[in-house]
Design a protein around this motif. Structure first.
Motif, PDB file in Angstrom:
ATOM      1  N   THR A 149       1.197  -1.499   0.094  1.00 42.14           N
ATOM      2  CA  THR A 149      -0.049  -0.070  -0.450  1.00 42.14           C
ATOM      3  C   THR A 149       1.288   1.030   0.146  1.00 42.14           C
ATOM      4  OG1 THR A 149      -1.841  -0.777   0.970  1.00 42.14           O
ATOM      5  CG2 THR A 149      -1.751   1.117   1.603  1.00 42.14           C
ATOM      6  N   ILE A 150      -0.150   2.830  -0.757  1.00 39.92           N
ATOM      7  CA  ILE A 150       1.242   3.174  -0.808  1.00 39.92           C
ATOM      8  C   ILE A 150       0.860   4.511  -0.905  1.00 39.92           C
ATOM      9  CG2 ILE A 150       3.248   2.332  -2.086  1.00 39.92           C
ATOM     10  CD1 ILE A 150       1.851   3.635  -5.303  1.00 39.92           C
ATOM     11  N   GLN A 151       1.122   5.644  -0.739  1.00 41.47           N
ATOM     12  CA  GLN A 151       0.960   7.288  -0.872  1.00 41.47           C
ATOM     13  C   GLN A 151       1.260   8.427  -2.366  1.00 41.47           C
ATOM     14  OE1 GLN A 151      -2.356   7.497   1.467  1.00 41.47           O
ATOM     15  NE2 GLN A 151      -2.071   6.044   1.843  1.00 41.47           N
ATOM     16  N   SER A 152       2.355   7.813  -2.044  1.00 40.03           N
ATOM     17  CA  SER A 152       2.370   8.551  -3.812  1.00 40.03           C
ATOM     18  C   SER A 152       3.586   7.590  -4.464  1.00 40.03           C
ATOM     19  CB  SER A 152       3.723   9.918  -2.734  1.00 40.03           C
ATOM     20  OG  SER A 152       4.578   8.715  -2.161  1.00 40.03           O
ATOM     21  N   GLY A 153       4.276   8.598  -5.316  1.00 41.85           N
ATOM     22  CA  GLY A 153       5.441   7.799  -6.732  1.00 41.85           C
ATOM     23  C   GLY A 153       6.413   7.547  -5.916  1.00 41.85           C
ATOM     24  N   ALA A 154       6.506   8.527  -4.641  1.00 39.85           N
ATOM     25  CA  ALA A 154       7.962   8.262  -3.488  1.00 39.85           C
ATOM     26  C   ALA A 154       7.903   6.946  -2.992  1.00 39.85           C
ATOM     27  CB  ALA A 154       8.342   9.458  -2.484  1.00 39.85           C
ATOM     28  N   ASP A 155       6.747   6.152  -2.373  1.00 40.33           N
ATOM     29  CA  ASP A 155       6.363   5.345  -1.644  1.00 40.33           C
ATOM     30  C   ASP A 155       6.998   4.102  -2.325  1.00 40.33           C
ATOM     31  OD1 ASP A 155       5.616   6.578   0.878  1.00 40.33           O
ATOM     32  OD2 ASP A 155       3.391   6.217   0.387  1.00 40.33           O
ATOM     33  N   ALA A 156       6.221   3.854  -3.692  1.00 39.06           N
ATOM     34  CA  ALA A 156       6.646   3.391  -4.288  1.00 39.06           C
ATOM     35  C   ALA A 156       8.161   3.068  -4.618  1.00 39.06           C
ATOM     36  CB  ALA A 156       5.664   2.862  -5.885  1.00 39.06           C
ATOM     37  N   VAL A 157       8.856   4.060  -5.005  1.00 38.28           N
ATOM     38  CA  VAL A 157      10.244   4.389  -5.197  1.00 38.28           C
ATOM     39  C   VAL A 157      11.407   3.589  -4.056  1.00 38.28           C
ATOM     40  CG1 VAL A 157      12.444   4.774  -5.729  1.00 38.28           C
ATOM     41  CG2 VAL A 157      10.312   5.715  -6.719  1.00 38.28           C
ATOM     42  N   TYR A 158      10.436   3.193  -2.688  1.00 38.73           N
ATOM     43  CA  TYR A 158      11.269   2.665  -1.270  1.00 38.73           C
ATOM     44  C   TYR A 158      10.410   2.236  -1.504  1.00 38.73           C
ATOM     45  CZ  TYR A 158      10.728   1.518   3.364  1.00 38.73           C
ATOM     46  OH  TYR A 158      11.291   0.713   4.222  1.00 38.73           O
ATOM     47  N   TYR A 159       9.888   1.146  -1.591  1.00 31.64           N
ATOM     48  CA  TYR A 159       9.577  -0.083  -2.238  1.00 31.64           C
ATOM     49  C   TYR A 159      10.366  -0.898  -2.778  1.00 31.64           C
ATOM     50  CZ  TYR A 159       6.029  -0.204   1.152  1.00 31.64           C
ATOM     51  OH  TYR A 159       5.198   0.315   2.668  1.00 31.64           O
ATOM     52  N   LEU A 160      10.535  -0.345  -4.095  1.00 33.01           N
ATOM     53  CA  LEU A 160      11.079  -0.793  -5.134  1.00 33.01           C
ATOM     54  C   LEU A 160      12.888  -1.248  -4.787  1.00 33.01           C
ATOM     55  CD1 LEU A 160      10.262   0.874  -8.348  1.00 33.01           C
ATOM     56  CD2 LEU A 160      10.396  -1.701  -8.262  1.00 33.01           C
ATOM     57  N   ASN A 161      13.261  -0.227  -4.255  1.00 39.20           N
ATOM     58  CA  ASN A 161      14.863  -0.093  -3.554  1.00 39.20           C
ATOM     59  C   ASN A 161      15.219  -0.974  -2.170  1.00 39.20           C
ATOM     60  OD1 ASN A 161      16.360   1.655  -4.974  1.00 39.20           O
ATOM     61  ND2 ASN A 161      14.640   3.396  -4.271  1.00 39.20           N
ATOM     62  N   LEU A 162      13.724  -0.988  -1.690  1.00 40.85           N
ATOM     63  CA  LEU A 162      13.911  -2.302  -0.518  1.00 40.85           C
ATOM     64  C   LEU A 162      13.489  -3.684  -0.903  1.00 40.85           C
ATOM     65  CD1 LEU A 162      13.216  -2.778   2.763  1.00 40.85           C
ATOM     66  CD2 LEU A 162      11.081  -2.773   2.853  1.00 40.85           C
ATOM     67  N   THR A 163      13.698  -3.740  -1.632  1.00 35.77           N
ATOM     68  CA  THR A 163      13.396  -5.426  -2.816  1.00 35.77           C
ATOM     69  C   THR A 163      14.020  -5.174  -3.172  1.00 35.77           C
ATOM     70  OG1 THR A 163      10.722  -4.709  -2.785  1.00 35.77           O
ATOM     71  CG2 THR A 163      12.215  -6.343  -4.217  1.00 35.77           C
ATOM     72  N   PHE A 164      15.159  -4.588  -3.470  1.00 38.23           N
ATOM     73  CA  PHE A 164      16.355  -4.500  -4.034  1.00 38.23           C
ATOM     74  C   PHE A 164      17.614  -4.660  -3.211  1.00 38.23           C
ATOM     75  CE2 PHE A 164      15.150  -3.177  -8.270  1.00 38.23           C
ATOM     76  CZ  PHE A 164      15.963  -3.369  -9.484  1.00 38.23           C
ATOM     77  N   ARG A 165      17.327  -3.858  -2.538  1.00 40.43           N
ATOM     78  CA  ARG A 165      17.839  -3.944  -1.143  1.00 40.43           C
ATOM     79  C   ARG A 165      18.081  -5.811  -0.188  1.00 40.43           C
ATOM     80  NH1 ARG A 165      17.052   0.790   0.480  1.00 40.43           N
ATOM     81  NH2 ARG A 165      15.622   0.218   2.447  1.00 40.43           N
TER      82      ARG A 165
END
Length: 105
Positions: A23-39
């Motif tokens: 669940t996200i509120q913004s595009g920044a949240d989506a990118v956060y989860y992308l980066n978290l997944t990469f890590r």
């Protein structure tokens, strides 16, 4: 992504590594989860390709931030048969309906 929801699939040559949604509120949240997944998966964000698909503009905050933090970002193009679909509309970008396009594979 759909508003307030992002679905992430990580696939390599051996198959699916991860499938999840957040669940996200913004595009920044989506990118956060992308980066978290990469890590979490220990993937290199400078070499692992990312394909974006969903109901968003190619000039959205999500796309712009993705391209800022990930080196290999492309828009999902769907499949060729999607273009011949009887309900296809040239005014709707191919990346808008990744679930529909993937069902045609």
């Amino acid at each position: 992504y759909q508003p307030k929801l992002i679905k992430l699939f990580v696939i390599d040559e051996d198959g699916i590594l991860l499938a999840n949604q957040f669940t996200i509120q913004s595009g920044a949240d989506a990118v956060y989860y992308l980066n978290l997944t990469f890590r979490q998966l220990k993937l290199d964000p400078m070499s692992f390709p990312v394909y974006l698909g969903g109901n968003f503009s190619v000039n959205s905050e999500f796309v712009n931030l993705s391209k800022k933090y990930l080196a290999k970002v492309s828009m999902l193009n769907g499949v060729e048969s999607f273009d011949r679909w009887p309900f296809s509309n040239p005014m709707i970008p191919a990346h808008y309906y990744p679930e529909l396009a993937s069902s045609l594979l």
